[in-house]
Write a protein that holds these residues in place. Structure first.
Motif, PDB file in Angstrom:
ATOM      1  N   ALA A   1      42.249   0.705  28.095  1.00 35.55           N
ATOM      2  CA  ALA A   1      41.868   1.891  28.860  1.00 35.55           C
ATOM      3  C   ALA A   1      40.514   1.677  29.520  1.00 35.55           C
ATOM      4  CB  ALA A   1      41.804   3.116  27.956  1.00 35.55           C
TER       5      ALA A   1
ATOM      6  N   GLU B   1      37.359   4.222  31.133  1.00 33.11           N
ATOM      7  CA  GLU B   1      36.898   5.595  31.330  1.00 33.11           C
ATOM      8  C   GLU B   1      35.590   5.607  32.104  1.00 33.11           C
ATOM      9  OE1 GLU B   1      34.516   7.032  27.406  1.00 33.11           O
ATOM     10  OE2 GLU B   1      36.685   6.974  27.246  1.00 33.11           O
TER      11      GLU B   1
ATOM     12  N   GLU C   1      39.694   9.208  31.492  1.00 30.42           N
ATOM     13  CA  GLU C   1      40.174   7.938  30.936  1.00 30.42           C
ATOM     14  C   GLU C   1      41.605   7.683  31.397  1.00 30.42           C
ATOM     15  OE1 GLU C   1      41.922   6.815  26.709  1.00 30.42           O
ATOM     16  OE2 GLU C   1      39.746   7.056  26.624  1.00 30.42           O
ATOM     17  N   GLY C   2      41.833   6.497  31.907  1.00 25.45           N
ATOM     18  CA  GLY C   2      43.173   6.042  32.251  1.00 25.45           C
ATOM     19  C   GLY C   2      43.521   4.871  31.355  1.00 25.45           C
TER      20      GLY C   2
ATOM     21  N   VAL D   1      51.572   5.349  29.863  1.00 26.24           N
ATOM     22  CA  VAL D   1      50.466   5.320  30.814  1.00 26.24           C
ATOM     23  C   VAL D   1      49.909   6.736  30.841  1.00 26.24           C
ATOM     24  CG1 VAL D   1      49.789   4.901  33.199  1.00 26.24           C
ATOM     25  CG2 VAL D   1      51.607   3.529  32.165  1.00 26.24           C
ATOM     26  N   ASP D   2      48.625   6.888  30.481  1.00 25.93           N
ATOM     27  CA  ASP D   2      48.077   8.236  30.374  1.00 25.93           C
ATOM     28  C   ASP D   2      46.801   8.413  31.184  1.00 25.93           C
ATOM     29  OD1 ASP D   2      46.154   6.935  28.835  1.00 25.93           O
ATOM     30  OD2 ASP D   2      46.813   7.800  26.959  1.00 25.93           O
ATOM     31  N   LEU D   3      46.503   9.671  31.465  1.00 23.03           N
ATOM     32  CA  LEU D   3      45.289  10.065  32.161  1.00 23.03           C
ATOM     33  C   LEU D   3      44.719  11.248  31.389  1.00 23.03           C
ATOM     34  CD1 LEU D   3      43.461   9.675  34.666  1.00 23.03           C
ATOM     35  CD2 LEU D   3      44.857  11.408  35.799  1.00 23.03           C
TER      36      LEU D   3
END
Length: 174
Positions: free
Chosen positions: A59, A61, A72-73, A88-90
């Motif tokens: 990740a 950020e 944060e991606g 896959v998160d944001l």
């Protein structure tokens, strides 16, 4: 006053204010990093069927609003014997500085889940919540480590719920 002179004065005022603010900044304060990279491992437990999976975690950020918002991606591939899942998160996080060496953040956000299980591929959207504990051994905060427990609710078929934990190394990017 001619129109061109008025425009010139109006354009100069913001630049003078900006320069004045820049000169008033403290030189003793360490500059904030442009971004922080998180490298580590992750484990996830499905609350519906009890299955577990593990994989690497990556990740990045950054802080658009100091003391208020960090974004944060991240990407986490999770593996089991018969399936692979890519999350896959944001996350949008609120930071709190607990001490000179410890930070805590609470974050929520969307996630995209791509999974392949027994030859069937699915894509879905999920919601995620996470607690992020960051530990910085030195005052310069160039390297550190993190622990991030989280919860994910998948809005796709089956509405899976899972809890997870990721941990690893923090690297500040100047």
């Amino acid at each position: 006053m001619p129109v061109n002179t008025q425009k010139s004065v109006l354009l100069m005022i913001p630049s003078l204010l900006w320069c004045g603010g820049a000169s008033a900044q403290s030189v003793d304060k360490e500059p904030e990093p442009a971004a922080i990279v998180e490298l580590g491992g992750a484990a996830s437990w499905n609350l519906k069927d009890g299955g577990s999976s593990v994989g690497p975690d990556f990740a990045v950020e950054f802080t658009p609003i100091e003391k208020w918002l960090e974004i944060e991606g991240g990407v986490t591939p999770l593996f089991t014997r018969h399936s692979t899942e890519w999350d896959v998160d944001l996350l949008f996080k609120k930071p709190w500085t607990l001490s000179k060496k410890v930070e805590f953040m609470f974050g929520i956000g969307p996630a995209w889940v791509h999974s392949r299980q027994f030859g069937t591929t699915t894509n879905s959207v999920a919601g995620e919540a996470a607690l992020d504990f960051m530990f910085w051994p030195s005052r310069k905060r160039k390297f550190g480590w993190f622990i991030e427990p989280g919860y994910e609710y998948d809005f796709g078929r089956g509405h899976e719920r899972s809890v997870g934990m990721s941990a690893g190394l923090l690297i500040a990017i100047p």
